[in-house]
Design an enzyme around this catalytic site. Structure first.
Site, PDB file in Angstrom:
ATOM      1  N   ARG A   1      44.523   6.539  -2.408  1.00  0.00           N
ATOM      2  CA  ARG A   1      44.460   6.565  -3.939  1.00  0.00           C
ATOM      3  C   ARG A   1      45.164   5.362  -4.402  1.00  0.00           C
ATOM      4  O   ARG A   1      45.236   5.366  -5.751  1.00  0.00           O
ATOM      5  CB  ARG A   1      44.941   7.980  -4.549  1.00  0.00           C
ATOM      6  CG  ARG A   1      44.105   9.335  -3.878  1.00  0.00           C
ATOM      7  CD  ARG A   1      44.405  10.311  -4.805  1.00  0.00           C
ATOM      8  NE  ARG A   1      43.447  11.311  -4.272  1.00  0.00           N
ATOM      9  CZ  ARG A   1      43.362  12.500  -4.751  1.00  0.00           C
ATOM     10  NH1 ARG A   1      43.812  12.840  -5.876  1.00  0.00           N
ATOM     11  NH2 ARG A   1      42.547  13.365  -4.261  1.00  0.00           N
TER      12      ARG A   1
ATOM     13  N   ARG B   1      42.096   6.051 -11.212  1.00  0.00           N
ATOM     14  CA  ARG B   1      40.815   6.270 -11.232  1.00  0.00           C
ATOM     15  C   ARG B   1      40.308   5.417 -12.677  1.00  0.00           C
ATOM     16  O   ARG B   1      39.222   4.798 -12.499  1.00  0.00           O
ATOM     17  CB  ARG B   1      40.128   7.507 -11.238  1.00  0.00           C
ATOM     18  CG  ARG B   1      39.652   8.063 -10.042  1.00  0.00           C
ATOM     19  CD  ARG B   1      38.905   9.186  -9.826  1.00  0.00           C
ATOM     20  NE  ARG B   1      39.428  10.305 -10.527  1.00  0.00           N
ATOM     21  CZ  ARG B   1      40.331  11.163  -9.819  1.00  0.00           C
ATOM     22  NH1 ARG B   1      40.611  11.162  -8.938  1.00  0.00           N
ATOM     23  NH2 ARG B   1      40.780  12.425 -10.702  1.00  0.00           N
TER      24      ARG B   1
ATOM     25  N   SER C   1      52.459  16.998  -4.593  1.00  0.00           N
ATOM     26  CA  SER C   1      51.294  17.685  -4.522  1.00  0.00           C
ATOM     27  C   SER C   1      51.152  19.117  -3.482  1.00  0.00           C
ATOM     28  O   SER C   1      50.122  18.800  -2.512  1.00  0.00           O
ATOM     29  CB  SER C   1      50.244  16.698  -4.101  1.00  0.00           C
ATOM     30  OG  SER C   1      48.755  17.175  -4.365  1.00  0.00           O
TER      31      SER C   1
ATOM     32  N   CYS D   1      51.606  28.207  -6.094  1.00  0.00           N
ATOM     33  CA  CYS D   1      51.120  29.393  -6.123  1.00  0.00           C
ATOM     34  C   CYS D   1      50.718  30.168  -4.778  1.00  0.00           C
ATOM     35  O   CYS D   1      50.629  31.390  -4.587  1.00  0.00           O
ATOM     36  CB  CYS D   1      49.712  29.342  -6.936  1.00  0.00           C
ATOM     37  SG  CYS D   1      50.051  28.237  -8.438  1.00  0.00           S
TER      38      CYS D   1
ATOM     39  N   ASP E   1      54.776  21.969 -16.468  1.00  0.00           N
ATOM     40  CA  ASP E   1      55.727  22.961 -16.769  1.00  0.00           C
ATOM     41  C   ASP E   1      56.844  22.611 -17.762  1.00  0.00           C
ATOM     42  O   ASP E   1      57.762  23.364 -17.968  1.00  0.00           O
ATOM     43  CB  ASP E   1      56.272  23.698 -15.514  1.00  0.00           C
ATOM     44  CG  ASP E   1      55.309  24.594 -14.838  1.00  0.00           C
ATOM     45  OD1 ASP E   1      54.041  24.908 -15.401  1.00  0.00           O
ATOM     46  OD2 ASP E   1      55.582  25.346 -13.913  1.00  0.00           O
TER      47      ASP E   1
HETATM   48  C1  LIG Z   1      55.766  31.208  -6.374  1.00  0.00           C
HETATM   49  C2  LIG Z   1      54.968  30.759  -7.361  1.00  0.00           C
HETATM   50  C3  LIG Z   1      53.905  31.387  -7.660  1.00  0.00           C
HETATM   51  C4  LIG Z   1      52.881  30.677  -8.616  1.00  0.00           C
HETATM   52  N1  LIG Z   1      51.566  31.338  -8.675  1.00  0.00           N
HETATM   53  C5  LIG Z   1      50.818  30.800  -9.735  1.00  0.00           C
HETATM   54  C6  LIG Z   1      49.456  31.498  -9.900  1.00  0.00           C
HETATM   55  O1  LIG Z   1      49.145  32.148  -9.363  1.00  0.00           O
HETATM   56  N2  LIG Z   1      48.852  30.952 -10.868  1.00  0.00           N
HETATM   57  C7  LIG Z   1      49.359  29.738 -11.906  1.00  0.00           C
HETATM   58  O2  LIG Z   1      48.476  29.332 -12.783  1.00  0.00           O
HETATM   59  N3  LIG Z   1      50.386  29.371 -11.810  1.00  0.00           N
HETATM   60  C8  LIG Z   1      51.368  29.785 -10.627  1.00  0.00           C
HETATM   61  N4  LIG Z   1      52.468  29.366 -10.461  1.00  0.00           N
HETATM   62  C9  LIG Z   1      52.865  28.247 -11.273  1.00  0.00           C
HETATM   63  C10 LIG Z   1      52.533  26.831 -10.845  1.00  0.00           C
HETATM   64  O3  LIG Z   1      52.922  26.734  -9.767  1.00  0.00           O
HETATM   65  C11 LIG Z   1      53.234  25.692 -11.877  1.00  0.00           C
HETATM   66  O4  LIG Z   1      52.511  25.904 -13.222  1.00  0.00           O
HETATM   67  C12 LIG Z   1      52.854  24.282 -11.465  1.00  0.00           C
HETATM   68  O5  LIG Z   1      53.459  24.057  -9.999  1.00  0.00           O
HETATM   69  C13 LIG Z   1      53.432  23.402 -12.463  1.00  0.00           C
HETATM   70  O6  LIG Z   1      53.316  22.147 -11.735  1.00  0.00           O
HETATM   71  P1  LIG Z   1      54.258  21.071 -12.508  1.00  0.00           P
HETATM   72  O7  LIG Z   1      53.701  19.566 -11.716  1.00  0.00           O
HETATM   73  O8  LIG Z   1      54.294  20.875 -14.030  1.00  0.00           O
HETATM   74  O9  LIG Z   1      55.758  21.291 -12.249  1.00  0.00           O
HETATM   75  P2  LIG Z   1      56.521  21.552 -10.710  1.00  0.00           P
HETATM   76  O10 LIG Z   1      55.620  22.213  -9.882  1.00  0.00           O
HETATM   77  O11 LIG Z   1      57.809  22.307 -11.070  1.00  0.00           O
HETATM   78  O12 LIG Z   1      56.607  20.003 -10.144  1.00  0.00           O
HETATM   79  C14 LIG Z   1      57.778  19.068 -10.885  1.00  0.00           C
HETATM   80  C15 LIG Z   1      58.040  18.078  -9.818  1.00  0.00           C
HETATM   81  O13 LIG Z   1      59.093  17.284 -10.516  1.00  0.00           O
HETATM   82  C16 LIG Z   1      59.961  17.052  -9.399  1.00  0.00           C
HETATM   83  N5  LIG Z   1      61.288  16.594 -10.294  1.00  0.00           N
HETATM   84  C17 LIG Z   1      61.914  17.232 -11.595  1.00  0.00           C
HETATM   85  N6  LIG Z   1      62.775  16.502 -11.900  1.00  0.00           N
HETATM   86  C18 LIG Z   1      62.706  15.422 -11.489  1.00  0.00           C
HETATM   87  C19 LIG Z   1      63.584  14.020 -11.327  1.00  0.00           C
HETATM   88  N7  LIG Z   1      64.463  13.895 -12.401  1.00  0.00           N
HETATM   89  N8  LIG Z   1      63.165  13.015 -10.855  1.00  0.00           N
HETATM   90  C20 LIG Z   1      62.238  13.145  -9.835  1.00  0.00           C
HETATM   91  N9  LIG Z   1      61.463  14.311  -9.317  1.00  0.00           N
HETATM   92  C21 LIG Z   1      61.743  15.240 -10.258  1.00  0.00           C
HETATM   93  C22 LIG Z   1      60.369  18.308  -8.862  1.00  0.00           C
HETATM   94  O14 LIG Z   1      60.980  18.128  -7.732  1.00  0.00           O
HETATM   95  C23 LIG Z   1      59.006  18.968  -8.708  1.00  0.00           C
HETATM   96  O15 LIG Z   1      58.466  18.461  -7.366  1.00  0.00           O
HETATM   97  C24 LIG Z   1      53.343  29.754  -9.563  1.00  0.00           C
HETATM   98  C25 LIG Z   1      54.706  29.314  -9.128  1.00  0.00           C
HETATM   99  C26 LIG Z   1      55.186  29.474  -8.259  1.00  0.00           C
HETATM  100  C27 LIG Z   1      56.752  29.053  -7.935  1.00  0.00           C
END
Ligand SMILES: Cc1cc2nc3c(=O)[nH]c(=O)nc-3n(C[C@H](O)[C@H](O)[C@H](O)COP(=O)(O)OP(=O)(O)OC[C@H]3O[C@@H](n4cnc5c(N)ncnc54)[C@H](O)[C@@H]3O)c2cc1C
Length: 456
Positions: free
Chosen positions: A74, A25, A42, A46, A289
Site C-alpha cells: 500500500r 489510493r 490494523s 472486536c 474513537d
Molecule cells: C474487546 C472489544 C470488543 C469490541 N467489539 C466491538 C464490536 O463488536 N462492534 C463494534 O462496532 N465495535 C467494537 N469494539 C470497538 C472497536 O474496536 C473500536 O471502535 C475501534 O477499534 C476504534 O478504532 P480507532 O482506530 O478509532 O481506535 P483504537 O482501536 O483505539 O486505535 C487507536 C490506536 O492509536 C494508537 N495511539 C494512541 N495514542 C497514540 C499516540 N500518542 N501516538 C501513536 N499512537 C497512538 C493506539 O496505540 C491504538 O493502536 C470493540 C472493542 C473492544 C476493545
C-alpha cells in the site's frame, strides 16, 4: 520540481489505517506516514473476546493488514513503537518518541489525521495495580490475559462492569471453564437498553451460571504477599474470592495532547469534527474513537465509539486530506453483541434516552418467533420500539433473541437514517421463507403494534 506533500496519521488501527489507505489510493503521490505507539497496527479488537474464548486460536489472525503489507503493497510508511507526544499546529510538526531507543523524532506534515482512539478506563480502586487485574482494549491486553489463562490456570473470574464487553467476556471466560461473577455498580446492567430487554439478558446469564450482583460498590481489590489479586472487597463487607479480575467499565478518548495543541473538544469530551472530519485547526482531521459523530436522531454530537464509525470516519478523513471530497453524515447509534445464546441489539434512542432528550414519545414491546413457528429451532425474538408521539417517526428500536436479531436491527437503523415513520415501516416489503422469518416478520408486527400505541 515541487516537493511531495506529506500526510501524518497518529494511530494505526481502524480509523488511522482507513485514513492512510484511502489517502494513498486517492493520491498515490502523497507521502503517508502512520505513527503507532504499539507494535501492532490494523487489528480487530472486536475479535478479542473470541480469541480469549478459544474460538480463534492465534492472536495474529486478528491482524487485518500486517505492517509489511501496509508498507510494501500500500506504500504506507508505518512507524511502529512511535508515540506522538506533541503537535505544533503553527509549525505543522508532530513530535514523537521512538520507544525502541527513546529518541525524539519530528515529523513535519501538510495534513494531519488524529486517530488515537480510546483507552480502557481504570477506576481509582485500591489494588488496580495487582497482578492478574486486566483491562481489554488492545491486542497486547488480549495477549496478556490469554497468556495468564494458559499459564495460571485460574478457576474464578470477576468482571467489573456489565456493559457489552463485560458480557461478551462472561461468555469467553465460561467457555474457558471459569466460574464467572459480574459486579455492576448501577441498578441495571447494559446502560444501552431498557428494562424489557435487560431482564431477558440477565436471565441468560443466570441460565449460564454467571453470578450477577447489581448496585455493587467495590472498596478494594485485595492481594497476597506476591502481589497477586485474591479477592474483591465490597462496601457491605462481603468478599468475592477470585483468581483474576477484568475491569470493563468503559473507555475514555485519547485526546490529551490534541487538546493541548488547541484542537477543540466537543460537549462529549471527544474531538469535535464536522462532516468532513475536519477539526477547528486547519489541515488537522480527527476520526474514530477519539472523535465525536453527529447523531442523526438527536441532531447533536454524540460519543458512541464503534468499529464501523471508526472505519468510515477514517476513510472520509483520508479522502479529504488527500485532496478529495468525502462526507460522513452521522450515526444513529446502532450496535449488536452476543452473550451465550443471545443476540442483543439496539439502534436510535432507548426510552431513557428519549426522555433525557425531551422527546414526547410512546413505546411498545412485542415478542414473536424469529422464523415460521413450525420450523425446527423457531425461537422468540423481543422488539421494543420508541416512537415520536408528535410525528409518528421511529426514535429507536431494541431487540433480543437467539437468532435473527443482528440483521433485523439494520432495518430499523435504515429507517432511522431516512427518518421514516412507524406507518412507513409497517409497509416495508420484507423477505419471507420459513427458515428465516414468519409471514409477518417480527419487524412488521412490532410496527403494527407500535402504530396502535401511537393512536391511543
Ligand atoms: C474487546 C472489544 C470488543 C469490541 N467489539 C466491538 C464490536 O463488536 N462492534 C463494534 O462496532 N465495535 C467494537 N469494539 C470497538 C472497536 O474496536 C473500536 O471502535 C475501534 O477499534 C476504534 O478504532 P480507532 O482506530 O478509532 O481506535 P483504537 O482501536 O483505539 O486505535 C487507536 C490506536 O492509536 C494508537 N495511539 C494512541 N495514542 C497514540 C499516540 N500518542 N501516538 C501513536 N499512537 C497512538 C493506539 O496505540 C491504538 O493502536 C470493540 C472493542 C473492544 C476493545
Amino acid at each position: 520540481m515541487s516537493q511531495k506533500k506529506r500526510m501524518v496519521v497518529i494511530g494505526g488501527v481502524a480509523a488511522g489505517m482507513s485514513a492512510a489507505s484511502r489517502a494513498k489510493r486517492r493520491n498515490p503521490d502523497l507521502e503517508v506516514i502512520v505513527l503507532e505507539k504499539t507494535e501492532f497496527i490494523s487489528y480487530g479488537s472486536c475479535g478479542l473476546p473470541y480469541y480469549i474464548s478459544g474460538l480463534i486460536d492465534d492472536h495474529n489472525k486478528l491482524v487485518i493488514i500486517p505492517p509489511k503489507v501496509a508498507r510494501e503493497k500500500r506504500g504506507i510508511d508505518v512507524r511502529l513503537q512511535h508515540e506522538a507526544v506533541e503537535i505544533n499546529t503553527t509549525e505543522k510538526t508532530v513530535r514523537a518518541v521512538n520507544r525502541h531507543n527513546g529518541q525524539e523524532v519530528f515529523f513535519p506534515y501538510d495534513k494531519l489525521v488524529v486517530a488515537t482512539g480510546a483507552g480502557a478506563s481504570r477506576p481509582p480502586i485500591e489494588g488496580m495495580g495487582l497482578k492478574h487485574v486486566f483491562v481489554l482494549r488492545t491486542l497486547n491486553d488480549g495477549v496478556a490475559l490469554k497468556s495468564y489463562l494458559k499459564s495460571g490456570k485460574p478457576k474464578r473470574a470477576v468482571i467489573v462492569g456489565g456493559g457489552y464487553i463485560g458480557l461478551e467476556m462472561a461468555e469467553a471466560f465460561s467457555a474457558q471453564g471459569l466460574q464467572v461473577t459480574i459486579l455492576e455498580k448501577l441498578p441495571s446492567i447494559l446502560g444501552t437498553t431498557d428494562e424489557e430487554i435487560t431482564t431477558i439478558v440477565e436471565a441468560e446469564l443466570e441460565r449460564n451460571q454467571v453470578a450477577l450482583y447489581k448496585n455493587a460498590n467495590i472498596v478494594a481489590f485485595e492481594g497476597n504477599a506476591s502481589g497477586e489479586v485474591t479477592s474483591v472487597l465490597m462496601e457491605d463487607g462481603h468478599r468475592f474470592e477470585t483468581d483474576l479480575i477484568l475491569v470493563a467499565t468503559g473507555i475514555k478518548p485519547h485526546v490529551q495532547f490534541a487538546e493541548a495543541a488547541g484542537i477543540q473538544l466537543g460537549p462529549t469530551g471527544a474531538i469535535a469534527v464536522n462532516e468532513k472530519q475536519e477539526t477547528n485547526v486547519p489541515d488537522v482531521y480527527a476520526a474514530g474513537d477519539c472523535a465525536e459523530a453527529l447523531h442523526l436522531v438527536t441532531g447533536k454530537p454524540a460519543y458512541i465509539p464503534l468499529g464501523p464509525t471508526a472505519n468510515k470516519q477514517g476513510r472520509v478523513a483520508g479522502e479529504n486530506a488527500a485532496g478529495g471530497f468525502g462526507i460522513f453524515k452521522g450515526i444513529v447509534g446502532t450496535s449488536v453483541f452476543k452473550t451465550f445464546d443471545l443476540e442483543v441489539a439496539r439502534t436510535g434512542l432507548t426510552a431513557t434516552e428519549a426522555e433525557r432528550e425531551g422527546f414526547s414519545f410512546v413505546t411498545s414491546t412485542i415478542t414473536d418467533k424469529c422464523c415460521a413457528g413450525y420450523y425446527p429451532g423457531a425461537s422468540p425474538i423481543t422488539i421494543k420500539l420508541v416512537m415520536n408521539q408528535e410525528n409518528g417517526r421511529l426514535l429507536g428500536a431494541q431487540m433480543v433473541g437467539n437468532h435473527g436479531v443482528s440483521k433485523r436491527i439494520d432495518v430499523f437503523a435504515t429507517a432511522l437514517f431516512k427518518k421514516m415513520t412507524v406507518e412507513e415501516i409497517s409497509q416495508l416489503d420484507l423477505s419471507y421463507a420459513p427458515p428465516f422469518a414468519p409471514v409477518w416478520d417480527p419487524i412488521l408486527i412490532a410496527a403494527n403494534i407500535g402504530l396502535k400505541a401511537l393512536k391511543k
